[in-house]
Design a protein around this motif. Structure first.
Motif, PDB file in Angstrom:
ATOM      1  N   ASP A 268      19.304  49.797 -45.327  1.00  0.00           N
ATOM      2  CA  ASP A 268      17.888  50.114 -45.436  1.00  0.00           C
ATOM      3  C   ASP A 268      17.085  48.820 -45.532  1.00  0.00           C
ATOM      4  O   ASP A 268      17.633  47.731 -45.695  1.00  0.00           O
ATOM      5  CB  ASP A 268      17.626  50.973 -46.675  1.00  0.00           C
ATOM      6  N   GLY A 269      15.772  48.950 -45.427  1.00  0.00           N
ATOM      7  CA  GLY A 269      14.923  47.770 -45.511  1.00  0.00           C
ATOM      8  C   GLY A 269      13.477  48.148 -45.669  1.00  0.00           C
ATOM      9  O   GLY A 269      13.133  49.335 -45.818  1.00  0.00           O
ATOM     10  N   ALA A 270      12.616  47.159 -45.602  1.00  0.00           N
ATOM     11  CA  ALA A 270      11.181  47.377 -45.817  1.00  0.00           C
ATOM     12  C   ALA A 270      10.570  48.298 -44.769  1.00  0.00           C
ATOM     13  O   ALA A 270       9.538  48.931 -45.021  1.00  0.00           O
ATOM     14  CB  ALA A 270      10.454  46.036 -45.828  1.00  0.00           C
ATOM     15  N   LEU A 271      11.201  48.395 -43.591  1.00  0.00           N
ATOM     16  CA  LEU A 271      10.632  49.213 -42.516  1.00  0.00           C
ATOM     17  C   LEU A 271      11.098  50.665 -42.556  1.00  0.00           C
ATOM     18  O   LEU A 271      10.652  51.475 -41.744  1.00  0.00           O
ATOM     19  CB  LEU A 271      10.966  48.591 -41.159  1.00  0.00           C
ATOM     20  N   GLY A 272      12.012  50.984 -43.492  1.00  0.00           N
ATOM     21  CA  GLY A 272      12.457  52.365 -43.618  1.00  0.00           C
ATOM     22  C   GLY A 272      13.930  52.474 -43.942  1.00  0.00           C
ATOM     23  O   GLY A 272      14.636  51.477 -44.061  1.00  0.00           O
ATOM     24  N   THR A 273      14.397  53.715 -44.079  1.00  0.00           N
ATOM     25  CA  THR A 273      15.812  53.958 -44.331  1.00  0.00           C
ATOM     26  C   THR A 273      16.595  53.929 -43.028  1.00  0.00           C
ATOM     27  O   THR A 273      16.025  53.952 -41.934  1.00  0.00           O
ATOM     28  CB  THR A 273      16.015  55.313 -45.021  1.00  0.00           C
ATOM     29  N   TYR A 274      17.918  53.898 -43.154  1.00  0.00           N
ATOM     30  CA  TYR A 274      18.780  53.684 -41.989  1.00  0.00           C
ATOM     31  C   TYR A 274      18.626  54.739 -40.911  1.00  0.00           C
ATOM     32  O   TYR A 274      18.903  54.483 -39.734  1.00  0.00           O
ATOM     33  CB  TYR A 274      20.240  53.614 -42.438  1.00  0.00           C
ATOM     34  N   ASN A 275      18.190  55.943 -41.294  1.00  0.00           N
ATOM     35  CA  ASN A 275      18.094  57.031 -40.315  1.00  0.00           C
ATOM     36  C   ASN A 275      16.701  57.637 -40.233  1.00  0.00           C
ATOM     37  O   ASN A 275      16.547  58.787 -39.818  1.00  0.00           O
ATOM     38  CB  ASN A 275      19.107  58.127 -40.651  1.00  0.00           C
ATOM     39  N   SER A 276      15.686  56.863 -40.610  1.00  0.00           N
ATOM     40  CA  SER A 276      14.324  57.424 -40.597  1.00  0.00           C
ATOM     41  C   SER A 276      13.756  57.539 -39.189  1.00  0.00           C
ATOM     42  O   SER A 276      12.740  58.190 -38.971  1.00  0.00           O
ATOM     43  CB  SER A 276      13.384  56.586 -41.477  1.00  0.00           C
ATOM     44  N   GLY A 277      14.415  56.907 -38.221  1.00  0.00           N
ATOM     45  CA  GLY A 277      14.061  57.126 -36.827  1.00  0.00           C
ATOM     46  C   GLY A 277      12.927  56.260 -36.331  1.00  0.00           C
ATOM     47  O   GLY A 277      12.228  55.600 -37.105  1.00  0.00           O
ATOM     48  N   PRO A 278      12.705  56.258 -35.013  1.00  0.00           N
ATOM     49  CA  PRO A 278      11.624  55.471 -34.433  1.00  0.00           C
ATOM     50  C   PRO A 278      10.257  55.925 -34.950  1.00  0.00           C
ATOM     51  O   PRO A 278      10.036  57.114 -35.164  1.00  0.00           O
ATOM     52  CB  PRO A 278      11.751  55.740 -32.931  1.00  0.00           C
ATOM     53  N   THR A 279       9.371  54.974 -35.145  1.00  0.00           N
ATOM     54  CA  THR A 279       8.005  55.287 -35.596  1.00  0.00           C
ATOM     55  C   THR A 279       7.002  55.047 -34.482  1.00  0.00           C
ATOM     56  O   THR A 279       5.798  55.094 -34.706  1.00  0.00           O
ATOM     57  CB  THR A 279       7.638  54.417 -36.804  1.00  0.00           C
ATOM     58  N   CYS A 280       7.505  54.780 -33.265  1.00  0.00           N
ATOM     59  CA  CYS A 280       6.647  54.494 -32.117  1.00  0.00           C
ATOM     60  C   CYS A 280       7.413  54.872 -30.855  1.00  0.00           C
ATOM     61  O   CYS A 280       8.566  55.298 -30.926  1.00  0.00           O
ATOM     62  CB  CYS A 280       6.275  53.003 -32.097  1.00  0.00           C
ATOM     63  N   THR A 281       6.778  54.723 -29.716  1.00  0.00           N
ATOM     64  CA  THR A 281       7.428  55.034 -28.441  1.00  0.00           C
ATOM     65  C   THR A 281       7.693  53.746 -27.686  1.00  0.00           C
ATOM     66  O   THR A 281       6.766  53.029 -27.317  1.00  0.00           O
ATOM     67  CB  THR A 281       6.538  55.963 -27.587  1.00  0.00           C
ATOM     68  N   ALA A 282       8.960  53.437 -27.480  1.00  0.00           N
ATOM     69  CA  ALA A 282       9.339  52.203 -26.795  1.00  0.00           C
ATOM     70  C   ALA A 282       9.079  52.330 -25.298  1.00  0.00           C
ATOM     71  O   ALA A 282       9.433  53.334 -24.673  1.00  0.00           O
ATOM     72  CB  ALA A 282      10.814  51.895 -27.049  1.00  0.00           C
ATOM     73  N   THR A 283       8.448  51.313 -24.719  1.00  0.00           N
ATOM     74  CA  THR A 283       8.137  51.298 -23.292  1.00  0.00           C
ATOM     75  C   THR A 283       8.383  49.903 -22.721  1.00  0.00           C
ATOM     76  O   THR A 283       8.469  48.927 -23.464  1.00  0.00           O
ATOM     77  CB  THR A 283       6.667  51.692 -23.030  1.00  0.00           C
ATOM     78  N   ASP A 284       8.452  49.808 -21.425  1.00  0.00           N
ATOM     79  CA  ASP A 284       8.653  48.536 -20.742  1.00  0.00           C
ATOM     80  C   ASP A 284       7.473  47.613 -21.021  1.00  0.00           C
ATOM     81  O   ASP A 284       6.314  47.953 -20.739  1.00  0.00           O
ATOM     82  CB  ASP A 284       8.798  48.800 -19.241  1.00  0.00           C
ATOM     83  N   ALA A 285       7.749  46.416 -21.558  1.00  0.00           N
ATOM     84  CA  ALA A 285       6.675  45.473 -21.881  1.00  0.00           C
ATOM     85  C   ALA A 285       6.121  44.769 -20.651  1.00  0.00           C
ATOM     86  O   ALA A 285       5.068  44.126 -20.726  1.00  0.00           O
ATOM     87  CB  ALA A 285       7.196  44.430 -22.876  1.00  0.00           C
ATOM     88  N   ASP A 286       6.806  44.894 -19.525  1.00  0.00           N
ATOM     89  CA  ASP A 286       6.391  44.195 -18.299  1.00  0.00           C
ATOM     90  C   ASP A 286       6.603  45.108 -17.090  1.00  0.00           C
ATOM     91  O   ASP A 286       7.416  44.822 -16.214  1.00  0.00           O
ATOM     92  CB  ASP A 286       7.206  42.905 -18.164  1.00  0.00           C
ATOM     93  N   PRO A 287       5.878  46.230 -17.033  1.00  0.00           N
ATOM     94  CA  PRO A 287       6.156  47.250 -16.021  1.00  0.00           C
ATOM     95  C   PRO A 287       5.823  46.846 -14.587  1.00  0.00           C
ATOM     96  O   PRO A 287       6.268  47.506 -13.647  1.00  0.00           O
ATOM     97  CB  PRO A 287       5.284  48.430 -16.471  1.00  0.00           C
ATOM     98  N   SER A 288       5.064  45.784 -14.411  1.00  0.00           N
ATOM     99  CA  SER A 288       4.643  45.393 -13.062  1.00  0.00           C
ATOM    100  C   SER A 288       5.712  44.609 -12.303  1.00  0.00           C
ATOM    101  O   SER A 288       5.563  44.361 -11.104  1.00  0.00           O
ATOM    102  CB  SER A 288       3.357  44.557 -13.139  1.00  0.00           C
ATOM    103  N   ASN A 289       6.764  44.198 -13.000  1.00  0.00           N
ATOM    104  CA  ASN A 289       7.790  43.385 -12.363  1.00  0.00           C
ATOM    105  C   ASN A 289       9.168  44.019 -12.512  1.00  0.00           C
ATOM    106  O   ASN A 289       9.427  44.733 -13.471  1.00  0.00           O
ATOM    107  CB  ASN A 289       7.809  41.987 -12.983  1.00  0.00           C
ATOM    108  N   GLY A 290      10.058  43.716 -11.555  1.00  0.00           N
ATOM    109  CA  GLY A 290      11.393  44.288 -11.579  1.00  0.00           C
ATOM    110  C   GLY A 290      11.385  45.715 -11.067  1.00  0.00           C
ATOM    111  O   GLY A 290      10.343  46.274 -10.710  1.00  0.00           O
ATOM    112  N   THR A 291      12.572  46.341 -11.053  1.00  0.00           N
ATOM    113  CA  THR A 291      12.691  47.717 -10.569  1.00  0.00           C
ATOM    114  C   THR A 291      13.739  48.474 -11.375  1.00  0.00           C
ATOM    115  O   THR A 291      14.667  47.884 -11.922  1.00  0.00           O
ATOM    116  CB  THR A 291      13.075  47.741  -9.074  1.00  0.00           C
ATOM    117  N   SER A 292      13.578  49.784 -11.423  1.00  0.00           N
ATOM    118  CA  SER A 292      14.571  50.652 -12.047  1.00  0.00           C
ATOM    119  C   SER A 292      15.397  51.381 -10.989  1.00  0.00           C
ATOM    120  O   SER A 292      16.262  52.187 -11.316  1.00  0.00           O
ATOM    121  CB  SER A 292      13.884  51.685 -12.953  1.00  0.00           C
ATOM    122  N   ASP A 293      15.132  51.085  -9.718  1.00  0.00           N
ATOM    123  CA  ASP A 293      15.816  51.744  -8.609  1.00  0.00           C
ATOM    124  C   ASP A 293      17.040  50.923  -8.184  1.00  0.00           C
ATOM    125  O   ASP A 293      16.928  49.722  -7.908  1.00  0.00           O
ATOM    126  CB  ASP A 293      14.857  51.904  -7.428  1.00  0.00           C
TER     127      ASP A 293
END
Length: 320
Positions: A268-293
């Motif tokens: 555990d830590g200051a940001l929460g317990t070990y299983n408290s789960g994500p508190t935001c939605t993770a997304t690509d920080a640089d969506p204009s470059n690279g490809t997922s295809d």
């Protein structure tokens, strides 16, 4: 090739305490690799990324990752983990799609003795041999394996199960458990529970345990050569990457989880317990470059003017 049954027997002999972090899905599939090809687009094969979404081609430090959003179950773990994307085909290899994920788990110190130091800030590691084309080319220390979970099925010529999995397709990979805290160089012990190389101390060992849902992708199963591959090639080339993003507090707290035998311990830590789960939605920080295809990534790699470094297990040296 080691089977799941062999791995379980090995762990049973020296089982110690451990902790784990689960991630429900990759937040990004993309053809970048900030360790092997830092600062470069379109040089890498396709990877599946888990953890902190702050990762880009330029990521080098823990602080950068800690400024992002993690999709990990433990909010104190802002590390980023990635592996070559496994792909399946239903048309004889004309096209490929990513195999759906069931669960990504990062285990720390499973089957190892008590760690001496916390995982250092800014640590980068790669486990496995990306250039391996046969089992003999692999790094035995990384204990890389692909198997049908809890089933003993023979492997095909590419290192994948040769017949249908009634459970998940499980990928295992072990990272070095020794580190020089001044240089961030890493290494493996002489044996499980053994001694670290000179100048290094033991840290909690990271193990990837990834369950891929081949039953969903291939409901009719297969027999013989498996209709899937890694974005980089056969199972023998399996490798994984890690940049530490654990908060310093949580990384220190993890040391206590390595002390007691045969017991899961929470970090555990200051940001929460070990299983408290994500508190935001993770997304690509640089969506204009690279490809997922996948096809686009292959086309981009065919134009590159540098060779893949053929990385074996090692760490990059980084200072903030």
């Amino acid at each position: 090739m080691s089977s799941i049954l062999f791995t379980s027997a090995l762990l049973a002999g020296v089982a110690q305490a451990y902790t784990q972090v689960n991630v429900a899905s990759p937040f990004m599939t993309k053809n970048i690799d900030p360790i092997v090809f830092p600062g470069q687009y379109d040089k890498s094969h396709l990877h599946s990324f888990f953890g902190s979404d702050a990762v880009t081609i330029n990521t080098k430090t823990s602080a950068e990752l800690q400024a992002g959003c993690t999709n990990a179950e433990n909010p104190n773990d802002l590390s980023v983990y990635w592996v070559p994307t496994p792909l399946y085909t239903t048309d004889g290899g004309k096209t490929y799609k990513p195999i759906p994920l069931s669960r990504f788990s990062a285990y720390y110190n499973l089957g190892e003795t008590e760690a001496e130091v916390a995982i250092p800030q800014n640590l980068q590691m790669v486990a496995g041999v990306s250039s391996a084309t046969t089992e003999a080319d692999m790094d035995a220390n990384a204990q890389s394996s692909w198997a049908c979970e809890s089933e003993n099925i023979s492997l095909d010529a590419n290192g994948f199960p040769s017949s249908t999995c009634s459970t998940h397709l499980q990928q295992l990979l072990y990272f070095p458990q020794c580190v020089n805290t001044a240089t961030l160089e890493t290494g493996y012990k002489t044996k499980r529970g053994g001694a670290c190389p000179t100048g290094m101390k033991s840290m909690p060992q990271l193990r990837f345990s990834i369950r891929w849902d081949v039953r969903k992708a291939l409901p009719n199963g297969w027999s013989g050569a498996a209709p899937f591959k890694l974005a980089f090639g056969p199972a023998w080339s399996s490798h994984g990457d890690f940049i530490n993003g654990w908060t310093e507090e949580a990384a220190t707290n993890m040391l206590a989880t390595t002390k007691e035998k045969q017991k899961f311990s929470a970090v555990d830590g200051a940001l929460g317990t070990y299983n408290s789960g994500p508190t935001c939605t993770a997304t690509d920080a640089d969506p204009s470059n690279g490809t997922s295809d996948y096809a686009e990534s292959v086309a981009a790699m065919s134009k590159r003017d540098v060779e893949d470094w053929g990385w074996s297990t090692k760490s990059r040296f980084v200072r903030a």
